[in-house]
Write a protein that holds these residues in place. Structure first.
Motif, PDB file in Angstrom:
ATOM      1  N   TRP A  10      94.664  18.082  51.686  1.00  0.00           N
ATOM      2  CA  TRP A  10      95.312  17.514  50.510  1.00  0.00           C
ATOM      3  C   TRP A  10      94.296  16.637  49.800  1.00  0.00           C
ATOM      4  CZ3 TRP A  10      97.239  16.556  55.499  1.00  0.00           C
ATOM      5  CH2 TRP A  10      96.820  15.363  56.080  1.00  0.00           C
ATOM      6  N   PRO A  11      94.424  16.535  48.485  1.00  0.00           N
ATOM      7  CA  PRO A  11      93.483  15.697  47.733  1.00  0.00           C
ATOM      8  C   PRO A  11      93.820  14.223  47.880  1.00  0.00           C
ATOM      9  CG  PRO A  11      95.058  16.694  46.245  1.00  0.00           C
ATOM     10  CD  PRO A  11      95.334  17.257  47.616  1.00  0.00           C
ATOM     11  N   GLY A  12      92.811  13.411  47.678  1.00  0.00           N
ATOM     12  CA  GLY A  12      93.003  11.974  47.670  1.00  0.00           C
ATOM     13  C   GLY A  12      93.372  11.511  46.264  1.00  0.00           C
ATOM     14  N   PRO A  13      93.256  10.222  46.008  1.00  0.00           N
ATOM     15  CA  PRO A  13      93.559   9.702  44.671  1.00  0.00           C
ATOM     16  C   PRO A  13      92.715  10.388  43.598  1.00  0.00           C
ATOM     17  CG  PRO A  13      93.288   7.914  46.241  1.00  0.00           C
ATOM     18  CD  PRO A  13      92.883   9.180  46.942  1.00  0.00           C
ATOM     19  N   ALA A  14      93.324  10.640  42.474  1.00  0.00           N
ATOM     20  CA  ALA A  14      92.664  11.279  41.321  1.00  0.00           C
ATOM     21  C   ALA A  14      92.127  12.670  41.660  1.00  0.00           C
ATOM     22  CB  ALA A  14      91.553  10.383  40.770  1.00  0.00           C
ATOM     23  N   GLY A  15      92.702  13.309  42.685  1.00  0.00           N
ATOM     24  CA  GLY A  15      92.300  14.669  43.030  1.00  0.00           C
ATOM     25  C   GLY A  15      90.988  14.788  43.768  1.00  0.00           C
ATOM     26  N   LYS A  16      90.430  13.668  44.185  1.00  0.00           N
ATOM     27  CA  LYS A  16      89.137  13.698  44.893  1.00  0.00           C
ATOM     28  C   LYS A  16      89.343  14.119  46.342  1.00  0.00           C
ATOM     29  CE  LYS A  16      86.911  10.431  41.930  1.00  0.00           C
ATOM     30  NZ  LYS A  16      85.919   9.417  41.815  1.00  0.00           N
ATOM     31  N   PRO A  17      88.287  14.667  46.977  1.00  0.00           N
ATOM     32  CA  PRO A  17      88.392  15.071  48.379  1.00  0.00           C
ATOM     33  C   PRO A  17      88.771  13.890  49.279  1.00  0.00           C
ATOM     34  CG  PRO A  17      86.358  15.906  47.417  1.00  0.00           C
ATOM     35  CD  PRO A  17      86.971  14.966  46.416  1.00  0.00           C
ATOM     36  N   CYS A  18      89.528  14.206  50.303  1.00  0.00           N
ATOM     37  CA  CYS A  18      89.996  13.191  51.250  1.00  0.00           C
ATOM     38  C   CYS A  18      89.493  13.606  52.636  1.00  0.00           C
ATOM     39  CB  CYS A  18      91.520  13.156  51.215  1.00  0.00           C
ATOM     40  SG  CYS A  18      92.277  11.848  52.153  1.00  0.00           S
ATOM     41  N   TYR A  19      88.851  12.694  53.353  1.00  0.00           N
ATOM     42  CA  TYR A  19      88.238  13.000  54.645  1.00  0.00           C
ATOM     43  C   TYR A  19      88.861  12.170  55.758  1.00  0.00           C
ATOM     44  CZ  TYR A  19      84.655  15.363  51.931  1.00  0.00           C
ATOM     45  OH  TYR A  19      84.006  16.202  51.078  1.00  0.00           O
ATOM     46  N   ASP A  79      93.636  25.685  47.479  1.00  0.00           N
ATOM     47  CA  ASP A  79      94.002  25.284  48.840  1.00  0.00           C
ATOM     48  C   ASP A  79      93.214  26.090  49.869  1.00  0.00           C
ATOM     49  OD1 ASP A  79      95.873  23.466  47.875  1.00  0.00           O
ATOM     50  OD2 ASP A  79      97.595  24.802  48.219  1.00  0.00           O
ATOM     51  N   ALA A  80      93.142  27.409  49.675  1.00  0.00           N
ATOM     52  CA  ALA A  80      92.436  28.267  50.631  1.00  0.00           C
ATOM     53  C   ALA A  80      90.948  27.932  50.686  1.00  0.00           C
ATOM     54  CB  ALA A  80      92.644  29.738  50.275  1.00  0.00           C
ATOM     55  N   LEU A  81      90.353  27.651  49.532  1.00  0.00           N
ATOM     56  CA  LEU A  81      88.934  27.286  49.515  1.00  0.00           C
ATOM     57  C   LEU A  81      88.691  25.947  50.197  1.00  0.00           C
ATOM     58  CD1 LEU A  81      87.936  28.454  45.929  1.00  0.00           C
ATOM     59  CD2 LEU A  81      87.272  29.500  48.110  1.00  0.00           C
ATOM     60  N   ARG A  82      89.595  24.986  50.003  1.00  0.00           N
ATOM     61  CA  ARG A  82      89.466  23.691  50.666  1.00  0.00           C
ATOM     62  C   ARG A  82      89.575  23.865  52.181  1.00  0.00           C
ATOM     63  NH1 ARG A  82      93.656  20.973  48.684  1.00  0.00           N
ATOM     64  NH2 ARG A  82      92.564  20.298  46.832  1.00  0.00           N
ATOM     65  N   ILE A  83      90.507  24.716  52.614  1.00  0.00           N
ATOM     66  CA  ILE A  83      90.674  24.976  54.048  1.00  0.00           C
ATOM     67  C   ILE A  83      89.415  25.639  54.612  1.00  0.00           C
ATOM     68  CG2 ILE A  83      91.957  26.355  55.730  1.00  0.00           C
ATOM     69  CD1 ILE A  83      94.458  25.860  53.886  1.00  0.00           C
ATOM     70  N   ALA A  84      88.881  26.618  53.880  1.00  0.00           N
ATOM     71  CA  ALA A  84      87.665  27.291  54.346  1.00  0.00           C
ATOM     72  C   ALA A  84      86.493  26.318  54.437  1.00  0.00           C
ATOM     73  CB  ALA A  84      87.317  28.448  53.404  1.00  0.00           C
ATOM     74  N   GLU A  85      86.362  25.445  53.449  1.00  0.00           N
ATOM     75  CA  GLU A  85      85.286  24.449  53.480  1.00  0.00           C
ATOM     76  C   GLU A  85      85.463  23.504  54.663  1.00  0.00           C
ATOM     77  OE1 GLU A  85      83.448  20.814  50.778  1.00  0.00           O
ATOM     78  OE2 GLU A  85      84.900  22.175  49.874  1.00  0.00           O
ATOM     79  N   SER A  86      86.693  23.073  54.893  1.00  0.00           N
ATOM     80  CA  SER A  86      86.971  22.166  55.997  1.00  0.00           C
ATOM     81  C   SER A  86      86.662  22.818  57.339  1.00  0.00           C
ATOM     82  CB  SER A  86      88.443  21.739  55.960  1.00  0.00           C
ATOM     83  OG  SER A  86      88.764  20.931  57.068  1.00  0.00           O
TER      84      SER A  86
END
Length: 111
Positions: A10-19, A79-86
Motif C-alpha cells: 500500500w502507498p504511504g502519504p501522498a502516494g509515496k512508497p511505504c517500507y 499493485d502487481a508491479l509493486r508486489i513484484a518489486e517488493s
C-alpha cells in the motif's frame, strides 16, 4: 533486524512508497498483514481480468464503462508491479552476484 526494508503493498502519504523494517523475518504482524493484502490485490486483479474480457467482447459497452475499466486495470497493474518489486527485493542474493562490479551498461545508439 532484516537487512533489506520491505516495500509494502500500500502507498504511504501522498502516494509515496511505504517500507517496513522488521526484526521478525516476515513473521511479524505487519509482514503478515502485507502478505494478506498482496494476496487480496492479486486475486482482485485476476477477477478484473475476467471482467475486462467480458466487457471488451460486448460491442455495446459504453465509453464510460471502458474508461472505468481502464482505470481499474491501471490500479491492478500498479499493485502487481509493486508486489513484484517488493518480492524481488527480498530474493536472496548469491555470493557470486555480490562479488561482481555491478551490471554492465550499454550506451544508447551503439549497435
Amino acid at each position: 533486524m532484516s537487512a533489506q526494508p520491505r516495500l509494502l503493498p500500500w502507498p504511504g502519504p501522498a502516494g509515496k512508497p511505504c517500507y517496513l523494517v522488521s526484526d521478525a523475518d516476515g513473521a511479524g504482524y505487519l509482514s503478515r498483514l502485507a502478505d494478506e493484502m498482496e494476496a487480496v490485490q492479486l486475486q482482485m486483479g485476476a477477477e478484473l481480468i475476467g471482467h475486462a474480457r467480458l466487457l471488451l467482447r460486448d460491442q455495446k459497452a459504453a465509453a464510460r464503462e471502458l474508461r472505468y475499466l481502464s482505470d481499474r486495470l491501471i490500479e491492478a497493474l500498479q499493485d502487481a508491479l509493486r508486489i513484484a518489486e517488493s518480492r524481488g527485493g527480498r530474493l536472496p542474493v548469491s555470493d557470486d552476484e555480490c562479488e561482481t562490479d555491478g551490471p554492465t551498461q550499454a550506451n544508447e545508439g551503439d549497435g
